[in-house]
Design a protein around this motif. Structure first.
Motif, PDB file in Angstrom:
ATOM      1  N   UNK A 206       0.826  -1.207   0.000  1.00  0.00           N
ATOM      2  CA  UNK A 206       0.000   0.000   0.000  1.00  0.00           C
ATOM      3  C   UNK A 206       0.862   1.259   0.000  1.00  0.00           C
ATOM      4  N   UNK A 207       1.955   1.229   0.753  1.00  0.00           N
ATOM      5  CA  UNK A 207       2.874   2.370   0.745  1.00  0.00           C
ATOM      6  C   UNK A 207       3.504   2.523  -0.633  1.00  0.00           C
ATOM      7  N   UNK A 208       3.853   1.409  -1.254  1.00  0.00           N
ATOM      8  CA  UNK A 208       4.416   1.454  -2.609  1.00  0.00           C
ATOM      9  C   UNK A 208       3.400   2.016  -3.598  1.00  0.00           C
ATOM     10  N   UNK A 209       2.150   1.624  -3.476  1.00  0.00           N
ATOM     11  CA  UNK A 209       1.101   2.163  -4.344  1.00  0.00           C
ATOM     12  C   UNK A 209       1.010   3.672  -4.180  1.00  0.00           C
ATOM     13  N   UNK A 210       1.061   4.147  -2.934  1.00  0.00           N
ATOM     14  CA  UNK A 210       1.010   5.587  -2.690  1.00  0.00           C
ATOM     15  C   UNK A 210       2.202   6.316  -3.286  1.00  0.00           C
ATOM     16  N   UNK A 211       3.411   5.739  -3.145  1.00  0.00           N
ATOM     17  CA  UNK A 211       4.615   6.372  -3.687  1.00  0.00           C
ATOM     18  C   UNK A 211       4.561   6.446  -5.214  1.00  0.00           C
TER      19      UNK A 211
END
Length: 676
Positions: A206-211
């Motif tokens: 999810x953090x990767x998706x946001x980045x």
């Protein structure tokens, strides 16, 4: 002023892990490790089968290695200690720390069978490896999120060893070094516990998706779209900041990252139409901080809450939905009331982008979020699979976006593909850097949870319960204050883990003793909400420092103003503990849920009119009881029904009474305004 700016800039750099200016080959090394971490996490969600213990060790090894390579020991130069604050290269010491930390983190996986055979009886090699891991983990955590979490972990560790020598009220049988390391470093009870497991299996994606969305330009799109819709209305720039931060919070999950994304656009616009710098920054702080309330990411805590409460992830999203949207609506009301008090109008037409053109140019950013929601809600796939597929779709969208831009600019397809790969690579690197603080916070908090599980948890719970004297209201107040104090130096996720481990079960138990049926979900969300509020609580309030750097305001007054704006969030947290209907506990009917939502929106509007001292005009003392009565009836009709001995099933028939109180004071103020 310069010192303040340097401090704020350091916070912004730390958030993106860009403290060091590396040499070319060092940049390549860091990039390779970050990309390898991202590819490892993506493979876990698709093709790689690995047991959870090995998965957690590799996840932690990447985080520790990357941290020591990008973060110096000291962020500012000190006399005689300049070698600890080197920022133009990676010193040999940090290469050694990175390698040692990674090997120590991997030790559990490298000798998995041997450790299983000698469970509870570690040999010298196990003890040395475990000791190195604890020391380097605490140092890595100190470097990226400050000393608070490391100090708390050290205090809990000391208490575990010194328990037999403490006063009677604090006495504890104590543990040996072998027992301590067996639990903390050689099992899944400590460092490799549930928080790190959730970080490695779900949160990273999810953090990767946001980045990736941020690197692709989604943050700017949401900000421009909000300004195009709301910019021309009274206080439009501030309203746009609220909506943009809420939209960015859907995929960001970090208050400071949210400020960095939306603040450079919204804060100058707020100042332009007349907001004082302090209030412009505070509005951005409050709206960005609340981005962690917004499902689906919720500052990574949503997934840990699901594991602790042992419910499906969608149950956490369901419980968090109404409080999150009502909190944002409350801030929307604040911006309108502040604009009314200050006489602020909207943005001029030339400063507001065209809605349809903005939507057309950025509509593709909504597709990955749509895929994510479709996978989660309709297909009911796991969060990690849903995030993985949304990322795969986003990869295609980024390439499409670059090809489309190249065609319009008469450039070659080859250049567009290269640009697309660069954006994706940049997103993978930034995603890994953003995850360092989350992974290390979860691992370090695991030390505290592991010590608590050794037997002192019950004793600490007893002490907290004694302090509260069995009073549920006092217990909630103590929990709230403790969360704010601890959260000043910790990221939200770590604050939640610590406080939920210590106080969430007590809240439920004490509530039962005194006749309050408090769901465990409400207790966990309560701890989480006050952990979030610590982000803008002076004197630390890192989010306030970040926003004040953009607004050129003083950070402490900005934090105080932001905290005053966030009082509504603390009120909601107390209310859903006593009225679980607000988190839709045991409610599955859409009409019922919509009724609760509508009542909560009007109740929040009434409360903000009271809190801001303004509705149609400045409040008089006799307006206040009407606002408070309306808010209380609409937020907690069950309490009113109980007060008048009504059937609990009749409580929702009281909502017209709340509307009547609110409407009466509005009419009263309209009449008074005409007479001015």
């Amino acid at each position: 002023m310069n010192k303040k700016k340097r401090s704020a800039e350091a916070i912004l750099k730390a958030e993106s892990a860009n403290i060091r200016r590396l040499r070319p080959y060092e940049n390549y090394l860091v990039a390779m490790i970050a990309i390898a971490w991202a590819l490892f996490q993506l493979s876990l969600a698709s093709i790689l089968l690995l047991d959870s213990t090995r998965e957690r060790t590799i996840h932690l090894a990447f985080a520790i290695a990357l941290l020591f390579l990008v973060m110096p020991c000291l962020k500012s130069s000190r006399k005689y200690l300049g070698f600890l604050s080197v920022t133009d290269r990676i010193p040999l010491m940090d290469y050694i720390f990175a390698a040692s930390g990674a090997i120590a983190a991997l030790y559990l996986a490298l000798d998995y069978e041997g450790l299983a055979m000698r469970s509870g009886m570690p040999i010298t090699r196990d003890i040395v490896s475990g000791t190195i891991l604890v020391i380097l983990l605490l140092e890595a955590t100190r470097r990226i999120i400050g000393p608070a979490l490391s100090v708390i972990a050290i205090l809990f560790t000391c208490y575990a060893f010194l328990g037999p020598y403490m006063p009677d009220i604090l006495a504890f049988k104590g543990v040996s070094l072998r027992k301590y390391l067996s639990n903390i470093t050689l099992s899944t009870e400590g460092i490799y516990g549930i928080p790190l497991g959730v970080s490695s299996s779900i949160v990273y994606l999810f953090v990767l998706l946001g980045a990736l969305l941020d690197k692709a330009g989604a943050g700017k799109f949401f900000t421009s779209l909000a300004i195009s819709v709301l910019g021309r209305y009274k206080g439009g720039a501030a309203k746009a900041a609220v909506v943009a931060s809420g939209a960015t919070g859907l995929f960001s999950g970090s208050s400071i990252a949210n400020i960095v994304t939306t603040g450079p656009f919204t804060i100058p616009l707020m100042k332009k139409i007349g907001y004082p710098p302090k209030k412009a920054a505070a509005t951005e702080v409050a709206s960005s901080t609340d981005g962690q309330l917004m499902p689906p990411i919720m500052g990574a805590a949503a997934f840990i809450i699901a594991e602790y409460v042992n419910v499906p992830y969608l149950e956490v999203v369901k419980a968090a939905a109404i409080p999150a949207f009502v909190s944002y609506f409350g801030l929307f009301c604040i911006t309108h009331l502040e604009a009314s008090k200050l006489g602020i109008k909207g943005l001029p037409r030339e400063d507001t982008p065209d809605f349809f053109a903005t939507l057309k140019n950025g509509l593709h950013y909504l597709i990955p979020l749509g895929v994510l929601l479709y996978e989660l809600v309709i297909l009911r796939h796991s969060p990690e699979l849903a995030a993985f597929r949304a990322i795969m779709v986003l990869f295609l969208i980024i390439v499409y976006q670059e090809i489309r831009g190249a065609v319009l600019a008469n450039k070659t397809i080859r250049s567009a593909l290269i640009s697309g790969v660069r954006i994706i690579t940049s997103g993978l690197i930034q995603g890994s850097k953003n995850m360092m603080s989350v992974a290390l916070a979860c691992a370090a908090a695991g030390i505290i949870v592991g010590v608590v599980n050794m037997g002192i948890g019950g004793m600490i719970s007893g002490i907290v319960e004694d302090l509260a004297r069995g009073n549920i209201f006092l217990l909630l107040f103590i929990t709230a204050m403790a969360s704010l104090l601890i959260g000043m130096g910790l990221p939200t996720t770590a604050t939640y883990i610590v406080m939920a481990s210590l106080t969430a079960p007590i809240i439920v138990n004490v509530g039962q003793i005194y006749g309050f049926a408090i769901p465990i979900m409400a207790a966990h969300l309560f701890c989480f909400y006050f952990g979030i509020l610590a982000d803008d609580t002076p004197p630390v309030g890192l989010a306030a420092y970040a926003a004040s750097a953009i607004a050129d305001s003083e950070p402490i007054p900005t934090g105080i103003q932001g905290f005053l704006y966030d009082i509504r969030t603390s009120v909601i947290a107390f209310l859903f503990v006593f009225n679980p209907d607000l988190i839709l506990h045991n409610i599955s009917s859409w009409p019922h849920a919509l009724l609760i939502f509508g009542m909560a929106l009007v109740g929040m509007s009434s409360f903000e009119c009271f809190a801001q001292g303004w509705c149609m005009t400045r409040n008089k003392w006799y307006d206040i009881p009407f606002f408070l009565a309306a808010a209380f009836i609409l937020f907690h009709p069950g309490a009113i029904a109980s007060l008048f001995n009504l059937d609990p099933a009749m409580k929702y028939y009281l909502f017209p009474l709340g509307f009547l109180f609110y409407g009466a004071v509005i009419l009263l103020q309209k009449t008074r305004k005409k007479d001015l």
